[in-house]
Design a protein around this motif. Structure first.
Motif, PDB file in Angstrom:
ATOM      1  N   LEU A 310       0.850  -1.225  -0.042  1.00 48.57           N
ATOM      2  CA  LEU A 310       0.003   0.044   0.189  1.00 48.57           C
ATOM      3  C   LEU A 310       0.796   1.236   0.010  1.00 48.57           C
ATOM      4  O   LEU A 310       0.494   2.213  -0.729  1.00 48.57           O
ATOM      5  CB  LEU A 310      -0.890   0.013   1.154  1.00 48.57           C
ATOM      6  CG  LEU A 310      -2.062  -1.005   1.063  1.00 48.57           C
ATOM      7  CD1 LEU A 310      -2.990  -0.846   2.405  1.00 48.57           C
ATOM      8  CD2 LEU A 310      -3.078  -0.707   0.002  1.00 48.57           C
ATOM      9  N   HIS A 311       2.027   1.277   0.695  1.00 49.85           N
ATOM     10  CA  HIS A 311       3.072   2.672   0.864  1.00 49.85           C
ATOM     11  C   HIS A 311       3.426   2.609  -0.756  1.00 49.85           C
ATOM     12  O   HIS A 311       3.510   3.832  -1.267  1.00 49.85           O
ATOM     13  CB  HIS A 311       3.946   2.429   1.998  1.00 49.85           C
ATOM     14  CG  HIS A 311       4.784   3.540   1.935  1.00 49.85           C
ATOM     15  ND1 HIS A 311       6.171   3.449   1.941  1.00 49.85           N
ATOM     16  CD2 HIS A 311       4.337   4.787   2.102  1.00 49.85           C
ATOM     17  CE1 HIS A 311       6.613   4.605   2.042  1.00 49.85           C
ATOM     18  NE2 HIS A 311       5.830   5.428   2.196  1.00 49.85           N
ATOM     19  N   ALA A 312       4.079   1.471  -1.097  1.00 47.60           N
ATOM     20  CA  ALA A 312       4.735   1.675  -2.509  1.00 47.60           C
ATOM     21  C   ALA A 312       3.662   2.276  -3.580  1.00 47.60           C
ATOM     22  O   ALA A 312       3.891   3.048  -4.530  1.00 47.60           O
ATOM     23  CB  ALA A 312       5.161   0.310  -2.873  1.00 47.60           C
ATOM     24  N   ALA A 313       2.126   1.562  -3.421  1.00 52.45           N
ATOM     25  CA  ALA A 313       1.381   2.082  -4.454  1.00 52.45           C
ATOM     26  C   ALA A 313       0.918   3.545  -4.338  1.00 52.45           C
ATOM     27  O   ALA A 313       0.943   4.104  -5.009  1.00 52.45           O
ATOM     28  CB  ALA A 313       0.156   1.271  -4.288  1.00 52.45           C
ATOM     29  N   VAL A 325      11.282   1.480  -2.371  1.00 52.19           N
ATOM     30  CA  VAL A 325      10.183   0.847  -1.831  1.00 52.19           C
ATOM     31  C   VAL A 325       9.614  -0.437  -2.618  1.00 52.19           C
ATOM     32  O   VAL A 325       9.032  -1.339  -1.888  1.00 52.19           O
ATOM     33  CB  VAL A 325       9.217   1.479  -1.261  1.00 52.19           C
ATOM     34  CG1 VAL A 325       9.472   2.758  -0.263  1.00 52.19           C
ATOM     35  CG2 VAL A 325       8.499   2.626  -2.329  1.00 52.19           C
ATOM     36  N   VAL A 326       9.336  -0.250  -4.030  1.00 54.73           N
ATOM     37  CA  VAL A 326       8.827  -1.454  -4.706  1.00 54.73           C
ATOM     38  C   VAL A 326       9.826  -2.550  -4.604  1.00 54.73           C
ATOM     39  O   VAL A 326       9.676  -3.883  -4.591  1.00 54.73           O
ATOM     40  CB  VAL A 326       8.824  -0.905  -6.166  1.00 54.73           C
ATOM     41  CG1 VAL A 326       8.482  -2.068  -7.099  1.00 54.73           C
ATOM     42  CG2 VAL A 326       7.438  -0.086  -6.430  1.00 54.73           C
ATOM     43  N   SER A 327      11.318  -2.330  -4.426  1.00 54.10           N
ATOM     44  CA  SER A 327      12.137  -3.513  -4.428  1.00 54.10           C
ATOM     45  C   SER A 327      12.027  -3.918  -3.155  1.00 54.10           C
ATOM     46  O   SER A 327      11.955  -5.271  -3.162  1.00 54.10           O
ATOM     47  CB  SER A 327      13.653  -2.764  -4.570  1.00 54.10           C
ATOM     48  OG  SER A 327      14.100  -2.586  -5.821  1.00 54.10           O
ATOM     49  N   MET A 328      11.855  -3.298  -1.946  1.00 48.59           N
ATOM     50  CA  MET A 328      11.540  -3.842  -0.736  1.00 48.59           C
ATOM     51  C   MET A 328      10.355  -4.711  -0.803  1.00 48.59           C
ATOM     52  O   MET A 328      10.494  -5.878  -0.171  1.00 48.59           O
ATOM     53  CB  MET A 328      11.809  -2.735   0.254  1.00 48.59           C
ATOM     54  CG  MET A 328      12.985  -1.922   0.558  1.00 48.59           C
ATOM     55  SD  MET A 328      12.675  -0.631   1.768  1.00 48.59           S
ATOM     56  CE  MET A 328      14.129   0.133   1.738  1.00 48.59           C
ATOM     57  N   ALA A 329       9.276  -4.201  -0.972  1.00 50.65           N
ATOM     58  CA  ALA A 329       8.118  -4.926  -1.229  1.00 50.65           C
ATOM     59  C   ALA A 329       8.074  -6.139  -2.032  1.00 50.65           C
ATOM     60  O   ALA A 329       7.681  -7.151  -1.696  1.00 50.65           O
ATOM     61  CB  ALA A 329       7.021  -4.185  -1.835  1.00 50.65           C
ATOM     62  N   LYS A 330       8.744  -6.169  -3.122  1.00 53.25           N
ATOM     63  CA  LYS A 330       8.702  -7.183  -4.011  1.00 53.25           C
ATOM     64  C   LYS A 330       9.738  -8.364  -3.214  1.00 53.25           C
ATOM     65  O   LYS A 330       9.364  -9.436  -3.314  1.00 53.25           O
ATOM     66  CB  LYS A 330       9.556  -6.835  -5.286  1.00 53.25           C
ATOM     67  CG  LYS A 330       9.383  -7.761  -6.461  1.00 53.25           C
ATOM     68  CD  LYS A 330      10.541  -9.101  -6.469  1.00 53.25           C
ATOM     69  CE  LYS A 330      10.110 -10.330  -7.353  1.00 53.25           C
ATOM     70  NZ  LYS A 330      11.213 -11.257  -7.315  1.00 53.25           N
ATOM     71  N   HIS A 331      11.017  -8.252  -2.711  1.00 55.20           N
ATOM     72  CA  HIS A 331      11.385  -8.884  -2.142  1.00 55.20           C
ATOM     73  C   HIS A 331      10.919  -9.687  -0.819  1.00 55.20           C
ATOM     74  O   HIS A 331      11.165 -10.863  -0.931  1.00 55.20           O
ATOM     75  CB  HIS A 331      12.957  -8.464  -1.591  1.00 55.20           C
ATOM     76  CG  HIS A 331      13.804  -9.327  -0.621  1.00 55.20           C
ATOM     77  ND1 HIS A 331      13.656  -8.989   0.727  1.00 55.20           N
ATOM     78  CD2 HIS A 331      14.577 -10.392  -1.009  1.00 55.20           C
ATOM     79  CE1 HIS A 331      14.641  -9.841   1.071  1.00 55.20           C
ATOM     80  NE2 HIS A 331      15.109 -10.682   0.173  1.00 55.20           N
ATOM     81  N   PHE A 332      10.238  -8.844  -0.098  1.00 57.01           N
ATOM     82  CA  PHE A 332       9.682  -9.305   1.127  1.00 57.01           C
ATOM     83  C   PHE A 332       8.503 -10.069   0.881  1.00 57.01           C
ATOM     84  O   PHE A 332       8.124 -11.220   1.465  1.00 57.01           O
ATOM     85  CB  PHE A 332       9.407  -8.018   2.021  1.00 57.01           C
ATOM     86  CG  PHE A 332       8.659  -8.608   3.387  1.00 57.01           C
ATOM     87  CD1 PHE A 332       9.694  -8.698   4.239  1.00 57.01           C
ATOM     88  CD2 PHE A 332       7.433  -8.756   3.631  1.00 57.01           C
ATOM     89  CE1 PHE A 332       9.162  -9.150   5.722  1.00 57.01           C
ATOM     90  CE2 PHE A 332       6.764  -8.867   5.125  1.00 57.01           C
ATOM     91  CZ  PHE A 332       7.995  -9.382   5.788  1.00 57.01           C
ATOM     92  N   VAL A 333       7.544  -9.565  -0.040  1.00 60.34           N
ATOM     93  CA  VAL A 333       6.293 -10.439  -0.276  1.00 60.34           C
ATOM     94  C   VAL A 333       6.567 -11.715  -0.997  1.00 60.34           C
ATOM     95  O   VAL A 333       6.031 -12.657  -0.658  1.00 60.34           O
ATOM     96  CB  VAL A 333       5.381  -9.564  -1.148  1.00 60.34           C
ATOM     97  CG1 VAL A 333       4.092 -10.270  -1.499  1.00 60.34           C
ATOM     98  CG2 VAL A 333       4.788  -8.132  -0.592  1.00 60.34           C
TER      99      VAL A 333
END
Length: 406
Positions: A310-313, A325-333
């Motif tokens: 949601l934050h990246a979006a 933030v997209v890199s962080m989200a992609k790796h974590f999710v």
């Protein structure tokens, strides 16, 4: 006070998608012979008529002038998570990969003529497409190494090269093909250009559907031999292939995360349901601390996944820098998806390992998430580089961790 709730109109769409998936899509999917491709396609086509008709849930990510719903990234996070709870859900509403990313790319980079010829049928659902960048001979996570080469010959470009894992290539009406056009660019990122390739075309040869650990899913190997592409089919400017690819892949990575969250929710629901139903050694599994830890870890990770997405979006929607933030989200999710499904299998025991539940297949599908659209290690490297650079430039890592007001 920070309000994390969706706007009423977004929540209305989210719940409508959930209702459509549960009342129409899931029953139709369950009644389909899922091993018969023609039956799967027939089911999707019939459901698309409903999505684009009475339900009004067609093309949620595209502007109204292209027949879409005009939802932004935040709203799409909600919609995609609901749609992906049924395997064909994204296809039914015409928001599936790789077409979703290609639609965004054509909308942003295409000429009016290119949009009319290629984007319009994608939006209408009368055509499919693919994105051809990855090659077997070089690291897919470094597009500056691409060896597929194109040279100008009059009013055409002649392309030779080798691609693989090109999702959706078989049956696609066109491909967005990334090829090297510059022998000695000023910077490595300016070596490539992108071309729209009509299919079938002489010189575009599908070698095979690359079999994966979960079977064949139309991820094709392509041999390109003296393929001729009209000059007007270059998408974007000469040498902008890397820039175009990164523009496409940033939001596409987040779109994958949105869908993975839906799958993780299914796995967690199944885990809890099993724990409440299975009795062993004097109590229900749900009453045993070891099982509670599996459920707790999964719930916490899913919560983190949702907040990161949601934050990246939000960053994308507000026109802010979103790469980190997209890199962080992609790796974590991607990693959370694997862990949550794996825990659900553990709680189900041998049943989870069998194909009597969808979990085994979900785990097979989840494994690719850790290298698709950038391997874990590439994202971790970039995250570390940005964090170190932020500290050097600003004396704090805050700007590299989402710049949240905390």
């Amino acid at each position: 006070m920070i309000d994390f709730s969706f706007a009423p109109e977004v929540d209305e769409v989210r719940l409508k998608v959930r209702d459509f998936m549960e009342s129409r899509v899931r029953p139709a999917w369950d009644a389909t012979d899922q091993d018969d491709r023609s039956e799967v396609v027939k089911t999707i086509v019939e459901l698309r008529k409903e999505a684009n008709g009475e339900w009004g849930l067609w093309l949620p990510h595209m502007p109204p002038e292209w027949g879409g719903m005009g939802l932004g990234p935040t709203a799409m996070a909600a919609v995609s998570a609901e749609a992906s709870k049924v395997p064909i859900g994204p296809f039914v509403i015409n928001a599936q990969a790789p077409d979703e990313g290609n639609q965004h790319t054509l909308l942003h980079w295409g000429t009016d003529a290119q949009k009319e010829k290629y984007l319009k049928p994608l939006c209408e659902g009368t055509a499919r497409s693919c994105f051809a960048m990855t090659e077997p001979e070089v690291a897919g996570s470094d597009p500056t190494l691409i060896k597929t080469f194109a040279y100008r010959d009059g009013d055409e470009w002649v392309v030779n090269g080798h691609k693989w894992f090109i999702s959706g290539a078989r049956g696609a009406k066109f491909a967005l093909l990334v090829a090297r056009t510059e022998e000695d660019p000023e910077i490595p990122q300016a070596a490539n250009s992108c071309f729209i390739v009509d299919m079938p075309s002489e010189g575009w040869n599908i070698v095979r559907d690359v079999e994966t650990m979960s079977g064949g899913h139309n991820h094709c190997e392509i041999l390109i031999e003296d393929l001729r592409v009209p000059a007007e089919n270059m998408l974007g400017g000469r040498g902008q292939g890397h820039l175009l690819g990164q523009y496409r892949l940033g939001p596409a990575r987040l779109a994958h995360c949105m869908r993975w969250i839906g799958q993780a929710e299914i796995a967690l629901d199944m885990m809890v349901d099993r724990a409440l139903d299975r009795y062993s050694h004097g109590s229900l599994l749900a009453e045993k601390q070891g099982i509670q830890w599996l459920i707790s870890d999964s719930a916490v990770e899913l919560y983190q996944c949702k907040l990161m997405v949601l934050h990246a979006a939000y960053q994308i929607e507000q026109g802010m820098e979103f790469t980190a933030v997209v890199s962080m989200a992609k790796h974590f999710v991607a990693n959370s998806l694997w862990r949550i499904i794996d825990r659900a299998i553990q709680v189900h025991g041998a049943l989870g390992y069998s194909t009597d539940t969808p979990l085994a297949h979900m785990l097979q599908q989840a494994r690719w998430a850790r290298f698709a659209d950038g391997a874990d290690e590439i994202h971790q490297m970039r995250i570390a580089q940005r964090t170190i650079a932020a500290y050097k430039d600003h004396g704090t890592t805050k700007v590299a961790t989402g710049n949240l007001p905390l």
